[in-house]
Scaffold this motif. Structure first.
Motif, PDB file in Angstrom:
ATOM      1  N   PRO A 160       0.982  -1.217   0.190  1.00 15.91           N
ATOM      2  CA  PRO A 160      -0.081  -0.078  -0.077  1.00 15.91           C
ATOM      3  C   PRO A 160       1.014   1.398   0.047  1.00 15.91           C
ATOM      4  N   ALA A 161       0.461   2.306  -0.675  1.00 12.88           N
ATOM      5  CA  ALA A 161       1.203   3.559  -0.842  1.00 12.88           C
ATOM      6  C   ALA A 161       0.536   4.380   0.056  1.00 12.88           C
ATOM      7  N   GLU A 162       1.080   5.523   0.462  1.00  8.97           N
ATOM      8  CA  GLU A 162       0.551   6.521   1.265  1.00  8.97           C
ATOM      9  C   GLU A 162       0.314   6.181   2.736  1.00  8.97           C
ATOM     10  N   THR A 163       1.210   5.346   3.503  1.00  2.83           N
ATOM     11  CA  THR A 163       1.080   4.568   4.706  1.00  2.83           C
ATOM     12  C   THR A 163       2.122   4.712   5.474  1.00  2.83           C
ATOM     13  N   LEU A 203       3.972   2.829   6.750  1.00  6.71           N
ATOM     14  CA  LEU A 203       5.056   1.904   6.385  1.00  6.71           C
ATOM     15  C   LEU A 203       5.720   2.332   5.038  1.00  6.71           C
ATOM     16  N   SER A 204       4.990   3.062   4.156  1.00  8.19           N
ATOM     17  CA  SER A 204       5.690   3.390   2.917  1.00  8.19           C
ATOM     18  C   SER A 204       6.806   4.399   2.757  1.00  8.19           C
ATOM     19  N   GLY A 205       7.136   5.137   3.695  1.00  9.97           N
ATOM     20  CA  GLY A 205       7.921   5.989   3.841  1.00  9.97           C
ATOM     21  C   GLY A 205       9.082   5.492   5.163  1.00  9.97           C
ATOM     22  N   SER A 206       8.992   4.412   5.665  1.00  6.10           N
ATOM     23  CA  SER A 206       9.734   4.168   6.626  1.00  6.10           C
ATOM     24  C   SER A 206      11.175   3.549   6.277  1.00  6.10           C
ATOM     25  N   PHE A 230      14.161  -3.563   9.552  1.00  7.41           N
ATOM     26  CA  PHE A 230      13.105  -4.373   9.622  1.00  7.41           C
ATOM     27  C   PHE A 230      11.746  -3.668   9.568  1.00  7.41           C
ATOM     28  N   ARG A 231      10.913  -3.356   8.801  1.00  7.91           N
ATOM     29  CA  ARG A 231       9.491  -2.745   8.953  1.00  7.91           C
ATOM     30  C   ARG A 231       8.246  -3.683   8.627  1.00  7.91           C
ATOM     31  N   ALA A 232       7.242  -3.795   9.409  1.00  8.03           N
ATOM     32  CA  ALA A 232       6.020  -4.398   9.148  1.00  8.03           C
ATOM     33  C   ALA A 232       4.811  -3.429   9.271  1.00  8.03           C
ATOM     34  N   LEU A 239       8.985  -4.551   4.717  1.00 10.96           N
ATOM     35  CA  LEU A 239       9.868  -4.025   3.944  1.00 10.96           C
ATOM     36  C   LEU A 239      11.507  -4.268   4.956  1.00 10.96           C
ATOM     37  N   ALA A 240      12.370  -4.553   4.300  1.00  5.83           N
ATOM     38  CA  ALA A 240      13.697  -4.904   4.548  1.00  5.83           C
ATOM     39  C   ALA A 240      14.822  -4.352   4.202  1.00  5.83           C
ATOM     40  N   ALA A 241      15.813  -3.565   4.759  1.00  9.20           N
ATOM     41  CA  ALA A 241      16.666  -3.110   3.978  1.00  9.20           C
ATOM     42  C   ALA A 241      18.234  -3.535   4.818  1.00  9.20           C
ATOM     43  N   THR A 242      19.074  -4.285   3.827  1.00  5.65           N
ATOM     44  CA  THR A 242      20.268  -4.788   4.461  1.00  5.65           C
ATOM     45  C   THR A 242      21.146  -3.761   4.712  1.00  5.65           C
TER      46      THR A 242
END
Length: 327
Positions: free
Chosen positions: A168-171, A173-176, A258-260, A278-281
């Motif tokens: 989903p966009a504009e949540t 989560l989307s900018g985290s 990590f974000r959920a 979302l996950a970023a190494t």
């Protein structure tokens, strides 16, 4: 060929019942047996050319006489070649017959599915629809009965069906995480009356996972320790931020961030629960770790969401079909 006909005599004018037919596919459709079954939806208001269906059964409107008759032609991918028609026939100033007629040829896997499962479910759906019509014009149903076990099983399976969806966009989560290495989302439909509190859904998904997921997490901790990757615990699912419809969870670790997100979107037919990840190494070890996790992650998230859904809708499922369908 299959010819399947259901009809109900109703103590009401054809015009009154016809107005119910005209609301097919609209929010609050008075005839369709939702939420037990996924609602009928079209890509436009009811008219010739409107395309839609319910669940995996797809069709388009090929005939429409307002207040009298709707003809729907199946898409071949539904497994049936033919039509189904809902029509009202006048039998006097205050009497009519509401009739549903399906005429079609099963193709592909439907040749086996129709006699073993789909016919039973179809019969129950239509009888439930006729019950709704009877209730709408009289306030009651003369002979309500229980669903047979195969139809109840189909409702249970459909009620916890998880599907992959875009993140989903504009949540929250989307900018985290601006540049995630992993981004996915899975959604579940739940019926009216199920909780719409996103924190309750977050707790149900992440604090009460299936036993197999718990075992995998223990195995994960045992395997990653020698690699210098932190052991995971429940703090990874702590709430970071929340709104009325969304909860953001997550943690930052040495190998990845990590974000959920758990997003709840209510509507007239229940609600959609979407769990996004979302996950970023942050290191070489994190990239290797994520390469392995990526293979099992969708299965794990779907299992967790399915379990949470099954728990949340259990009270509703116990009541399905007990007093609503006439045989």
């Amino acid at each position: 060929m299959v010819l399947n006909v259901h009809e109900r005599s109703l103590p009401a004018s054809a015009a009154e019942v016809g107005r119910l037919i005209d609301r097919m596919g609209s929010p609050g459709d008075p005839l369709w047996p939702s939420p037990a079954w996924l609602p009928v939806r079209f890509d436009r208001p009811l008219a010739v050319g409107a395309d839609g269906g319910h669940g995996s059964i797809r069709y388009h409107v090929t005939g429409y006489e307002p207040g009298r008759r709707v003809e729907l032609t199946f898409h071949p991918r539904s497994g049936l070649l033919g039509t189904h028609v809902l029509e009202v026939e006048e039998h006097g100033p205050n009497a009519c017959v509401l009739r549903h007629r399906l005429a079609g040829k099963p193709i592909g896997p439907m040749r086996l599915l129709w006699p073993t499962l789909v016919r039973v479910c179809h019969d129950i759906v239509i009888e439930h629809l006729l019950d709704n019509a009877e209730r709408a014009v009289t306030g009651t149903v003369a002979r309500p009965v229980r669903y047979p076990w195969r139809a109840r099983l189909a409702v249970v399976v459909e009620s916890v069906r998880v599907r992959e969806v875009p993140v989903p966009a504009e949540t929250l989560l989307s900018g985290s995480l601006p540049q995630p290495d992993l981004a996915d989302a899975f959604a579940l439909r739940v019926p009216p009356g199920t909780t719409t509190d996103p924190q309750e859904w977050a707790d149900a998904v992440f604090r009460d996972p299936p036993r197999v997921v718990v075992a995998l997490l223990h195995l994960r901790n045992w395997l990653v320790t020698p690699l210098g990757i932190e052991r995971g615990d429940e703090s990874a699912f702590d709430t970071i931020a929340a709104t009325e419809r969304e909860v953001l969870l997550g943690t930052d670790a040495g190998h990845l961030n990590f974000r959920a997100g758990v997003l709840v979107e209510p509507d007239a037919d229940g609600a959609t629960i979407t769990v996004s990840t979302l996950a970023a190494t942050r290191s070489r070890a994190g990239r290797a770790y994520l390469a392995v996790v990526r293979m099992v992650h969708p299965l794990v998230v779907k299992a967790m969401l399915r379990r949470a859904g099954r728990t949340a809708v259990a009270p509703w499922l116990r009541s399905v079909g007990r007093t609503s369908v006439r045989r």
